[in-house]
Design an enzyme around this catalytic site. Structure first.
Site, mmCIF file in Angstrom:
data_model
loop_
_atom_site.group_PDB
_atom_site.id
_atom_site.type_symbol
_atom_site.label_atom_id
_atom_site.label_comp_id
_atom_site.label_asym_id
_atom_site.label_seq_id
_atom_site.Cartn_x
_atom_site.Cartn_y
_atom_site.Cartn_z
ATOM 1 N N CYS A 199 -14.482 31.801 -9.840
ATOM 2 C CA CYS A 199 -14.114 30.273 -9.941
ATOM 3 C C CYS A 199 -15.314 29.412 -10.093
ATOM 4 C CB CYS A 199 -13.604 30.272 -8.169
ATOM 5 S SG CYS A 199 -13.196 28.533 -7.710
ATOM 6 N N CYS A 217 22.698 13.407 3.740
ATOM 7 C CA CYS A 217 23.579 13.475 4.891
ATOM 8 C C CYS A 217 24.934 13.011 4.696
ATOM 9 C CB CYS A 217 23.140 12.779 6.273
ATOM 10 S SG CYS A 217 22.841 11.112 6.421
ATOM 11 N N CYS A 250 20.537 -4.465 6.603
ATOM 12 C CA CYS A 250 20.091 -4.468 8.225
ATOM 13 C C CYS A 250 19.470 -2.904 8.344
ATOM 14 C CB CYS A 250 21.261 -4.599 9.004
ATOM 15 S SG CYS A 250 22.319 -5.770 8.661
ATOM 16 N N CYS A 308 -12.016 -11.041 -0.965
ATOM 17 C CA CYS A 308 -11.622 -12.426 -1.310
ATOM 18 C C CYS A 308 -10.185 -12.362 -0.501
ATOM 19 C CB CYS A 308 -11.708 -12.734 -2.668
ATOM 20 S SG CYS A 308 -10.736 -12.001 -3.833
ATOM 21 N N CYS A 361 -0.671 -6.536 -3.970
ATOM 22 C CA CYS A 361 0.015 -5.385 -3.101
ATOM 23 C C CYS A 361 0.220 -4.254 -4.033
ATOM 24 C CB CYS A 361 1.125 -5.862 -2.740
ATOM 25 S SG CYS A 361 2.155 -4.658 -1.757
ATOM 26 N N CYS A 416 -1.578 -15.258 -1.407
ATOM 27 C CA CYS A 416 -2.699 -15.649 -0.546
ATOM 28 C C CYS A 416 -2.698 -14.829 0.758
ATOM 29 C CB CYS A 416 -2.648 -17.119 -0.636
ATOM 30 S SG CYS A 416 -4.070 -17.698 0.620
#
Length: 548
Positions: A322, A444, A452, A504, A509, A516
């Site tokens: 390995c 399911c 909602c 900053c 995302c 901001c």
């Protein structure tokens, strides 16, 4: 028939030569025995006529005494070697004859397969109405002989009109064998029919050193291509397309670029000569993932050169080193990563995958610079079933964009789905699903509201439900309260909660939305739409205590 006649004549000549050598050797042995007997008689007569004083000292020669010379010994060795060489050639001819018989049988099986595939395709295209009328009378027998004057079958014509596929791969790799670094090379070949069903798979060890220099990947690839073309010719295939995943090699075999190295030039010329033996033989440039079985065969050829047998308490086993822990491990306990086939022991792979899962990431090959994904199904060899399930969920999440993810609201299900997939699934049942927000779980099969995020509220609109159930998700209310206290910010696009640790106030995302952190206003074209400060010095410059 001419080829068979030549082989029979050659076998007869070799048998006659072997018989003549054996007769000559027997005659030579008889002549030696007669010569030795005459010498013994002459010595006996000489002793009998000699003086009496010498009679007592002389010793009577024994019948079993051997009078030999170096010439006799070398002649016996030469005859023995010649007989061994004749036997070896005869065995090779027998093996070749058996190999040709197997190839002929394989070709006949291929003929029958193509016939059956074409017949099945024709039957699938028959309409139900026609089948009801003529189905009982529909047949197409497989005839073995095309005509009395030809030894080829009618299905052989089908083989000659089909264009087969050749996948090949040559690898040059530096591997660890105990405490040494060795360079090995291997070639893999896969011949498939036009529907990509495997016909022949082969591998070959390639010389890694030529004239004291390590061979290049181009040389290994050309060796693999030559091996594949020769195998295709042994099957007597007429039409062939071979697939290259190396751009320069594709340029060489198409004649667009001339190679510079003499060894590469020789191999390219050999490929050209083999191509001329086909009715049709052209290359095609494809991605590496399309090389299919050949890549694994090439890797198997490499692995076969870095394993060694070792005696253990349980008998003999193959060992391999390995490259992570440098421990000698049983070859059957080495994990091969799909896509790149780099190999590591189960223990090292287990630690690698577990660390990645703890960090919320999918596992990739540990080899530096390799981006091959670790196959979840194969991880069952060294991971617990619970971890395999977690890994499956991680890979499924990573395959669905963040803004497309939706989870079933039923606690006993919580299945992850894509918004577009679950919408299409629900539209088959309710055409108003897109307007109402109604969705049906694909696991399911219970209904829920995607707006909602609760089980479906029958006879109530989303507005009425939220008014009557303002705290339907108490855990969400707790999260929002905690986010307000900790000054966390929620992404307006995917609702992901973000905490600014340092840096900053311009936040990007994981869904790609930019905003901001101070006020939540969106950034457009890498520019702020608000007048908030871009950073705080305390978030940019770390003090000594934070460094520790």
């Amino acid at each position: 028939m001419a080829k068979s006649s030549v082989m029979d004549d050659l076998n007869a000549a070799l048998s006659e030569q072997s018989r003549a050598l054996k007769v000559a050797k027997t005659l030579d042995s008889d002549l030696d025995l007669a010569f030795k007997l005459q010498m013994q008689e002459a010595m006996s007569a000489s002793i009998a006529l000699g003086p009496s004083s010498s009679r007592g000292k002389a010793q009577k020669p024994q019948p079993n005494d051997v009078v030999s010379s170096p010439y006799d010994d070398s002649r016996d060795v030469a005859a023995t070697l010649m007989l061994q060489e004749v036997d070896r050639v005869m065995r090779e001819l027998e093996d070749r004859k058996q190999s040709e018989l197997e190839m002929r049988k394989m070709r006949e099986d291929l003929d029958l397969r193509i016939h059956d595939q074409k017949l099945a395709a024709e039957i699938l295209n028959i309409s139900d109405e026609e089948w009801k009328i003529n189905g009982d009378n529909y047949h197409r027998p497989y005839r073995m002989k095309a005509s009395s004057s030809s030894s080829s079958s009618s299905s052989t014509v089908l083989v000659d009109t089909e264009c087969f596929r050749l996948y090949f791969k040559g690898l040059v790799s530096e591997e660890s064998v105990r405490d040494m670094k060795v360079t090995v090379a291997g070639a893999g070949v896969a011949i498939c029919d036009p529907r990509d069903s495997l016909i022949l798979e082969a591998r070959k060890n390639v010389e890694a050193l030529v004239d004291g220099q390590v061979v290049t990947n181009e040389v290994a690839e050309l060796e693999a291509l030559i091996e594949g073309l020769e195998n295709a010719l042994s099957l007597d295939l007429k039409r062939l397309t071979f697939f290259c995943d190396d751009y320069m090699l594709y340029q060489y075999v198409t004649g667009r670029v001339l190679p510079r190295q003499s060894h590469v030039v020789t191999l390219v010329n050999q490929v050209t000569l083999l191509q001329r033996k086909f009715v049709f033989c052209n290359p095609s440039f494809v991605a590496r993932n399309d090389i299919k079985f050949a890549f694994k065969s090439a890797r198997d050829a490499v692995v076969s050169q870095i394993t060694w047998p070792e005696e253990t308490s349980k008998g003999k086993s193959l060992k391999e080193t390995c490259v992570i822990c440098f421990e000698d491990t049983d070859a059957n306990k080495m994990f091969s990563v799909d896509g790149c086939l780099h190999r590591y022991c189960f223990s090292c792979m287990k630690q690698h995958v577990e660390v990645k899962l703890l960090n919320g990431m999918g596992a990739k090959c540990p080899h530096e610079g390799c981006n091959s994904e670790v196959n979840v199904d194969s991880c069952g060899k060294f991971l617990a079933p619970q971890l395999v399930e977690v890994m499956t969920q991680r890979m499924k999440e990573s395959s669905i964009p963040v803004i497309q993810r939706v989870y079933c609201p039923y606690p006993r299900c919580s299945a992850l789905m894509s918004k577009s997939e679950v919408l299409q699934y629900t539209k088959n049942i309710n055409v108003t699903a897109e307007q109402s927000g109604l969705r049906k779980c694909m696991k399911c099969h219970y209904f829920f509201c995607i707006n909602c995020k609760v089980p479906w509220h029958f006879k109530m609109s989303c507005y009425d439900y939220k008014r009557s159930n303002p705290h339907s998700h108490p855990e969400d209310a707790k999260l929002k309260s905690l986010a307000t206290t900790k000054h966390w910010r929620q992404c307006q696009k995917c609702n992901h909660v973000i905490e600014l640790a340092e840096g900053c106030y311009h936040i990007t995302c994981r869904c790609g939305y930019e905003f901001c952190y101070t006020c939540g206003a969106q950034w457009k074209n890498k520019k702020a739409t608000c007048s908030c400060p871009i950073w705080d010095v305390r978030n940019i410059i770390r003090d000594e205590q934070r460094r520790r």
